[in-house]
Design a protein around this motif. Sequence first.
Motif, short mmCIF file in Angstrom:
data_model
loop_
_atom_site.label_atom_id
_atom_site.label_comp_id
_atom_site.label_asym_id
_atom_site.label_seq_id
_atom_site.Cartn_x
_atom_site.Cartn_y
_atom_site.Cartn_z
N ILE A 124 0.85 -1.18 0.00
CA ILE A 124 0.00 0.00 0.00
C ILE A 124 0.89 1.23 0.00
N SER A 125 0.40 2.30 -0.60
CA SER A 125 1.16 3.55 -0.64
C SER A 125 0.42 4.69 0.06
N CYS A 126 -0.82 4.45 0.46
CA CYS A 126 -1.55 5.46 1.21
C CYS A 126 -2.65 4.79 2.02
N ALA A 127 -3.03 5.46 3.09
CA ALA A 127 -4.12 4.97 3.94
C ALA A 127 -4.80 6.19 4.56
N VAL A 128 -6.06 6.36 4.25
CA VAL A 128 -6.87 7.42 4.84
C VAL A 128 -8.04 6.73 5.53
N THR A 129 -8.02 6.71 6.85
CA THR A 129 -9.00 5.93 7.60
C THR A 129 -9.68 6.81 8.63
N GLY A 130 -10.93 6.46 8.95
CA GLY A 130 -11.61 7.29 9.92
C GLY A 130 -12.95 6.74 10.37
N ARG A 131 -13.61 7.57 11.16
CA ARG A 131 -14.93 7.28 11.70
C ARG A 131 -15.93 8.25 11.07
N ILE A 132 -17.12 7.77 10.77
CA ILE A 132 -18.16 8.58 10.15
C ILE A 132 -19.31 8.74 11.14
N GLY A 133 -19.73 9.99 11.34
CA GLY A 133 -20.88 10.25 12.19
C GLY A 133 -21.95 11.01 11.45
#
Length: 229
Positions: A124-133
């Motif tokens: 992998i060359s990028c990772a954009v991770t998060g929580r959605i509300g």
Amino acid sequence: MNLADADQLLAPTPLPLEMGYERLDDGSLHIATRTDMHGCTGEMLEWWFRWRCDTQKYIWWHPIDHISSTWAGNLAADTHVGSEHIVVEKLTGIAATELTIQFRDPTEFFAPHLYRHARENSDISCAVTGRIGNGHTPPRTADGEVLGGRLMHMGRDTPWGLALRSHFYLGTDLPATGLTPVEVEREVPTDTAVALLQHAYNEFTFLSRILPGLHAAEHRDDHPPVAPW
């Protein structure tokens, strides 16, 4: 693929679900979208989220669905982790929706040693991770973690550009509130999955058309661009 199995996204091999959606046993939804972003790189995508687009640039990103964009949280220049994207957007025909996306460290979603290996091995060359509300004042834990769903944008550089896998989990935290799978399904209906699938593909296809030029312009002092002729 359950959220607990997300480590599978660290491998470049195709998954059983690359483009589509599935209803999980607890009633929540898993949506997967793959977008081939020609001419883009993982570095560009992570920079885009650190750039923190205002409303004008947010509409550049998806001129059909995006409506407004502001930011809160940790706005450090060297990371998107800790920032919160407060948006109003449509999801392919669904009425405009207020959302809060809280960007988190990838090791919240992946085994740290596997994530580190995948980055070092260029799987992998990028990772954009998060929580959605839902909404602009979403429910949170006592520690401030946004409750609702999860998102993971995982990219791999190729000779032609960025192979981007986007995975969303909607209703992830609802079972913990005591809702049955049928009640969770009622809260996150299937038409939302269809709309988000189409929205995400369109969103990153639009972005692929402008991202290389914007990245080159914003970095021309450190990395002078090369003319295409």
